[in-house]
Design a protein around this motif. Structure first.
Motif, mmCIF file in Angstrom:
data_model
loop_
_atom_site.group_PDB
_atom_site.id
_atom_site.type_symbol
_atom_site.label_atom_id
_atom_site.label_comp_id
_atom_site.label_asym_id
_atom_site.label_seq_id
_atom_site.Cartn_x
_atom_site.Cartn_y
_atom_site.Cartn_z
ATOM 1 N N UNK A 96 0.807 -1.228 0.000
ATOM 2 C CA UNK A 96 0.000 0.000 0.000
ATOM 3 C C UNK A 96 0.841 1.279 0.000
ATOM 4 N N UNK A 148 -0.603 2.306 -11.799
ATOM 5 C CA UNK A 148 -0.991 2.195 -10.391
ATOM 6 C C UNK A 148 -2.212 3.071 -10.083
ATOM 7 N N UNK A 153 -5.062 1.513 -7.740
ATOM 8 C CA UNK A 153 -5.753 2.434 -6.856
ATOM 9 C C UNK A 153 -7.181 2.683 -7.346
ATOM 10 N N UNK A 250 -5.569 10.994 -6.857
ATOM 11 C CA UNK A 250 -4.725 12.158 -7.105
ATOM 12 C C UNK A 250 -3.264 11.729 -7.081
ATOM 13 N N UNK A 274 -8.104 9.074 -3.121
ATOM 14 C CA UNK A 274 -6.944 8.204 -2.931
ATOM 15 C C UNK A 274 -5.676 8.834 -3.492
ATOM 16 N N UNK A 275 -4.622 8.849 -2.698
ATOM 17 C CA UNK A 275 -3.334 9.340 -3.173
ATOM 18 C C UNK A 275 -2.534 8.218 -3.816
ATOM 19 N N UNK A 276 -1.809 8.544 -4.875
ATOM 20 C CA UNK A 276 -1.004 7.543 -5.567
ATOM 21 C C UNK A 276 0.246 8.203 -6.110
ATOM 22 N N UNK A 277 1.341 7.468 -6.121
ATOM 23 C CA UNK A 277 2.530 7.972 -6.797
ATOM 24 C C UNK A 277 3.406 6.786 -7.171
#
Lengths: 331, 331
Positions: A96, A148, A153, A250, A274-277
């Motif tokens: 995660x 991702x 996500x 985002x 939801x944050x994603x990078x």
């Protein structure tokens, strides 16, 4: 070797094209002779983050080339293999969040805007055969980020309505291609008439003017999923178009990172923010399988010679591109 | 029948205890002779939302009693069954958001602060046998809200660290009990020394002063999950204590609903911000099985006679309670 490296004053001023010593290959590492590299928005940040007191740093996170030298104990690749660089270091499985030891190629370690790079062998990944060298050089960081955000996500499903505000960046064009391949109906936005037109040619179902009234333009149609990288400038417009129970992912904030949201709208709407990078090595493998299966090739904006790095950096800084900016590397 | 109903001027001024005509039972409906009812924060909102032009409305969403009359075609319950009221109308399955026809008992239809209520038969649910009438009367809305927020949305796992800011409300005390039963380590906050002490007695592992420095108090320990219903007053403090990849579920905003968040922190942190409210009939069944399995009884704050409704409403308005406020209903 020839390289684009940063040294001394922050920003473009400290960026040079010139000769730099090669790094030695240690146990578990490989040297890749680079054929191509890819420019990312992150490379601009690196110019402001790399310390003035530190030695010269080769910039760049994306690249593709041929394995040239193999360190002791390396078994996953051999000399002569055609590979791309996994820009994420030490993030193996799809967890995660990345582990504390996670890094990205191109800061703190040397990057890809050079004739060669030395990396942990596990960061050399088989090049997708359907891609040219220039295409292979730009695919990893943006493709992985898009993958991702959209799949792991966003959990995109066939038939869903997906909004991608700010079509233009490499990640955004991958998002468009991936979402279409996954069977979604895709809405994009841009301030540029030209980019909107190009997005429709690339398969977008609808292209909205970023600065117009989206609610009017969408005639009440609500989105299942929004993948948002613009930030403050569009974030609340995006939230407004989300259906009850919908998800907004985002992964960027090029137009401001502070946003004011209404919690009551969020909880009555049962929505997900939801944050994603980036992504893990496992997700990079999944992304490569996906583009091979669907024969997806990156949308190429322009390819420059390494020595013309200034024009490339200026183009991404002004957000003039649609798709990926690459470097072709020849000796 | 005797009832607490709202009519005319908004707020407490329009609230009366008096005689009101019973509603007729139609096909598919049941009349429940109520033994107990539960007060919720929502009942305060109803006083401001119920139109001055509309006829008298019995307030209240939670209740328990005995089926007294059964309409044509009803098969799920029979006269004499001991039941609780499912306060959610028309939300059967655990979908990502309630259907458009979703309503809550107590506005627009008559509520539970009365000697009896007429409802769709599917909203009469078998009373958990281990609960007293007073306990059964307060369990549904808050227990369901806590269950969806913690399990369906928050996906709590054994061994996780869970933060519940603002222990005090009925939902918060259910969250504490449910999270402990699920094997989590539970951190609560309150401005009140007395409530913090009570929370520790109820099984909380740590109780922090809401107004203190949480980071100091937690000595760097980060949370896997935060279940947040306070809103603006604590939201950013809560976000700061969330680990990378962690989840914050928001289901209330009693202390303000506008919050400014930093998207960059959210996406670099790979965090999840999820809105939740109420829950489906399916989740109510799951919640009841869960409290039966773990023999969980609601934390009772005070039980009033219906005619003492004013004291009860004042207590919840001032947030003086710890746990549920109930009404005992006798003829």
């Amino acid at each position: 070797m020839k390289a684009v490296y940063h040294e001394g004053p922050k920003g473009m001023t400290g960026l040079t094209y010139g000769e730099l010593a090669q790094t030695e290959v240690k146990a578990g590492e490989v040297r890749i002779s680079l054929k191509a590299a890819g420019l990312n928005h992150r490379d601009l940040f690196v110019l402001t983050r790399h310390s003035e007191d530190d030695p010269a740093l080769v910039v760049g996170s994306d690249g593709a080339g041929i394995v040239d030298e193999v360190g002791e104990g390396v078994t996953n690749v051999k000399k002569g293999d055609e590979v791309i660089v996994n820009p994420g270091i030490n993030w193996k499985h799809n967890t995660d969040a990345p582990p504390p030891e996670f890094d990205i190629v191109g800061l703190p370690g040397h990057g890809t805007f050079a004739e060669s790079i030395v990396l942990p062998a596990e960061n050399a990944v088989k090049k997708p055969v359907h891609l040219s060298w220039d295409e292979a050089g730009v695919v990893a960081l943006a493709g992985l980020t898009a993958y991702r955000a959209l799949f792991t996500r966003g959990q995109v499903k066939e038939g869903q309505k997906v909004l991608i505000p700010g079509i233009g960046s490499g990640v955004a064009t991958f998002l468009l291609q991936f979402a279409k391949a996954a069977g979604a109906t895709v809405y994009v936005t841009s301030r540029s008439e030209e980019k909107r037109q190009k997005a429709l040619e690339l398969g977008a179902d609808y292209a909205l003017d970023s600065e117009g009234d989206w609610e009017d333009a969408l005639e009440g149609t609500k989105m299942d999923l929004v993948i948002e990288c613009v930030g403050a400038a569009t974030f609340n417009k995006s939230l407004k178009q989300l259906r009850k129970g919908g998800t907004i992912v985002t992964f960027g904030a090029s137009a401001g990172d502070e946003v004011t949201i209404n919690l009551r709208d969020l909880f009555y709407g049962q929505q997900n923010l939801l944050g994603s990078t980036m992504g893990s090595a496992e997700e990079l493998d999944e992304m490569i399988s996906f583009i091979e299966k669907h024969q997806i090739r990156p949308v190429m904006d322009q390819v420059y010679d390494l020595k013309d790095y200034k024009a490339a950096f200026e183009r991404i800084e002004k957000a003039e591109q649609l798709g990926k900016i690459g470097f072709s590397i020849s000796k």
